[in-house]
Design a protein around this motif. Sequence first.
Motif, PDB file in Angstrom:
ATOM      1  N   TYR A 165       0.834  -1.200   0.000  1.00  0.00           N
ATOM      2  CA  TYR A 165       0.000   0.000   0.000  1.00  0.00           C
ATOM      3  C   TYR A 165       0.872   1.254   0.000  1.00  0.00           C
ATOM      4  CZ  TYR A 165      -3.181   3.582   1.775  1.00  0.00           C
ATOM      5  OH  TYR A 165      -3.892   4.742   1.955  1.00  0.00           O
TER       6      TYR A 165
ATOM      7  N   LEU B 185      -6.912  11.446   5.170  1.00  0.00           N
ATOM      8  CA  LEU B 185      -7.407  11.403   3.798  1.00  0.00           C
ATOM      9  C   LEU B 185      -6.505  12.230   2.880  1.00  0.00           C
ATOM     10  CD1 LEU B 185      -9.567  10.866   1.583  1.00  0.00           C
ATOM     11  CD2 LEU B 185     -10.750  12.896   2.443  1.00  0.00           C
TER      12      LEU B 185
ATOM     13  N   GLU C 260     -14.087   5.995  -1.341  1.00  0.00           N
ATOM     14  CA  GLU C 260     -13.504   4.849  -0.637  1.00  0.00           C
ATOM     15  C   GLU C 260     -12.521   5.316   0.433  1.00  0.00           C
ATOM     16  OE1 GLU C 260     -10.375   1.178  -1.482  1.00  0.00           O
ATOM     17  OE2 GLU C 260     -11.563   1.930  -3.152  1.00  0.00           O
ATOM     18  N   MET C 261     -11.628   6.213   0.066  1.00  0.00           N
ATOM     19  CA  MET C 261     -10.630   6.695   1.012  1.00  0.00           C
ATOM     20  C   MET C 261     -11.279   7.404   2.193  1.00  0.00           C
ATOM     21  SD  MET C 261      -7.758   8.046  -1.618  1.00  0.00           S
ATOM     22  CE  MET C 261      -6.335   7.018  -1.942  1.00  0.00           C
TER      23      MET C 261
ATOM     24  N   ALA D  44      -3.381  10.162   2.274  1.00  0.00           N
ATOM     25  CA  ALA D  44      -3.621   8.979   1.447  1.00  0.00           C
ATOM     26  C   ALA D  44      -3.901   9.354  -0.005  1.00  0.00           C
ATOM     27  CB  ALA D  44      -4.788   8.165   2.014  1.00  0.00           C
ATOM     28  N   ALA D  45      -4.674  10.434  -0.200  1.00  0.00           N
ATOM     29  CA  ALA D  45      -5.088  10.840  -1.548  1.00  0.00           C
ATOM     30  C   ALA D  45      -4.082  11.747  -2.231  1.00  0.00           C
ATOM     31  CB  ALA D  45      -6.450  11.523  -1.487  1.00  0.00           C
TER      32      ALA D  45
ATOM     33  N   ARG E 204     -10.207  -4.108   3.319  1.00  0.00           N
ATOM     34  CA  ARG E 204     -10.576  -3.229   2.202  1.00  0.00           C
ATOM     35  C   ARG E 204     -11.385  -3.947   1.129  1.00  0.00           C
ATOM     36  NH1 ARG E 204      -6.354   0.465  -1.166  1.00  0.00           N
ATOM     37  NH2 ARG E 204      -5.335  -1.546  -1.379  1.00  0.00           N
TER      38      ARG E 204
ATOM     39  N   GLU F  56       0.397   3.122  -3.442  1.00  0.00           N
ATOM     40  CA  GLU F  56      -0.838   3.902  -3.366  1.00  0.00           C
ATOM     41  C   GLU F  56      -0.759   5.142  -2.497  1.00  0.00           C
ATOM     42  OE1 GLU F  56      -4.632   1.752  -2.897  1.00  0.00           O
ATOM     43  OE2 GLU F  56      -3.390  -0.063  -2.855  1.00  0.00           O
ATOM     44  N   TRP F  57      -0.224   5.004  -1.287  1.00  0.00           N
ATOM     45  CA  TRP F  57      -0.296   6.081  -0.297  1.00  0.00           C
ATOM     46  C   TRP F  57       0.436   7.314  -0.798  1.00  0.00           C
ATOM     47  CZ3 TRP F  57       2.873   8.652   3.471  1.00  0.00           C
ATOM     48  CH2 TRP F  57       2.149   9.302   4.467  1.00  0.00           C
TER      49      TRP F  57
ATOM     50  N   ARG G  59     -12.814   6.380  -5.804  1.00  0.00           N
ATOM     51  CA  ARG G  59     -11.622   6.168  -4.963  1.00  0.00           C
ATOM     52  C   ARG G  59     -11.607   7.162  -3.803  1.00  0.00           C
ATOM     53  NH1 ARG G  59      -8.404   3.531  -3.353  1.00  0.00           N
ATOM     54  NH2 ARG G  59      -6.418   4.397  -3.917  1.00  0.00           N
TER      55      ARG G  59
ATOM     56  N   TRP H 111      -4.398   1.117  10.996  1.00  0.00           N
ATOM     57  CA  TRP H 111      -4.594   1.130   9.550  1.00  0.00           C
ATOM     58  C   TRP H 111      -4.495  -0.285   8.993  1.00  0.00           C
ATOM     59  CZ3 TRP H 111      -7.140   3.290   6.074  1.00  0.00           C
ATOM     60  CH2 TRP H 111      -6.876   3.058   4.730  1.00  0.00           C
TER      61      TRP H 111
ATOM     62  N   GLU I 198     -10.794   5.890   5.911  1.00  0.00           N
ATOM     63  CA  GLU I 198     -10.147   6.713   6.932  1.00  0.00           C
ATOM     64  C   GLU I 198     -11.086   6.920   8.117  1.00  0.00           C
ATOM     65  OE1 GLU I 198      -7.068   7.156   7.002  1.00  0.00           O
ATOM     66  OE2 GLU I 198      -6.454   6.981   4.912  1.00  0.00           O
TER      67      GLU I 198
END
Length: 186
Positions: free
Chosen positions: A16, A165, A33-34, A168-169, A53, A20-21, A30, A46, A38
């Motif tokens: 991850y 968030l 989802e995030m 992560a995003a 997930r 992704e992170w 997405r 986490w 979160e």
Amino acid sequence: MTRCPWAEVSDLDRLYHDTEWGVPVRDEHRLFEMLTLEGAQAGLSWSTVLAKREGYRRAFAGFDPEAVARFTAARVDRLVADKSIIRHRGKIESTVTNARAVVALYEAGETLGARLWSFVGDRPRTNRWRTLDETPSSTPESEAMSRELKRLGFRFVGPTTCYALMQAAGMVNDHLIGCFRHKQMG
């Protein structure tokens, strides 16, 4: 290869982190989802959320806000019994509430992505933290995001959740400067 220390918990966390992170995300499903995951993390690790997930993706219609907004009380009851997700009624109900808030944004001619990214001027910000202790749990931007999302009817969107968030995003690059991903993310 040096990573952010939190990513060394498991293979799933490493994958991850490495793929992704912190990667900028603008896709509506997405982002929903995030936001959901979160919020689900509140009070948990986490790793626990990440391990569930796929269950969340199945349970919440691939995080299609319009589909989730139509979930009934009976559907919520079934989800509370679903072992593939975190069975916290408040968090499950908040996902449905948040989906309805996203749909209300759409009906007003807006998107979740545009609203979220507005808090960073629509451009990722690069931080230069050396240690996890330097990394804030919230910022003025995440506090403003939290207030705005709550005003719009979202739940489980406190400043710490909003900052997670943002990390992560990819709204902020919070990979530590010693992490190989920091430079890759800009």
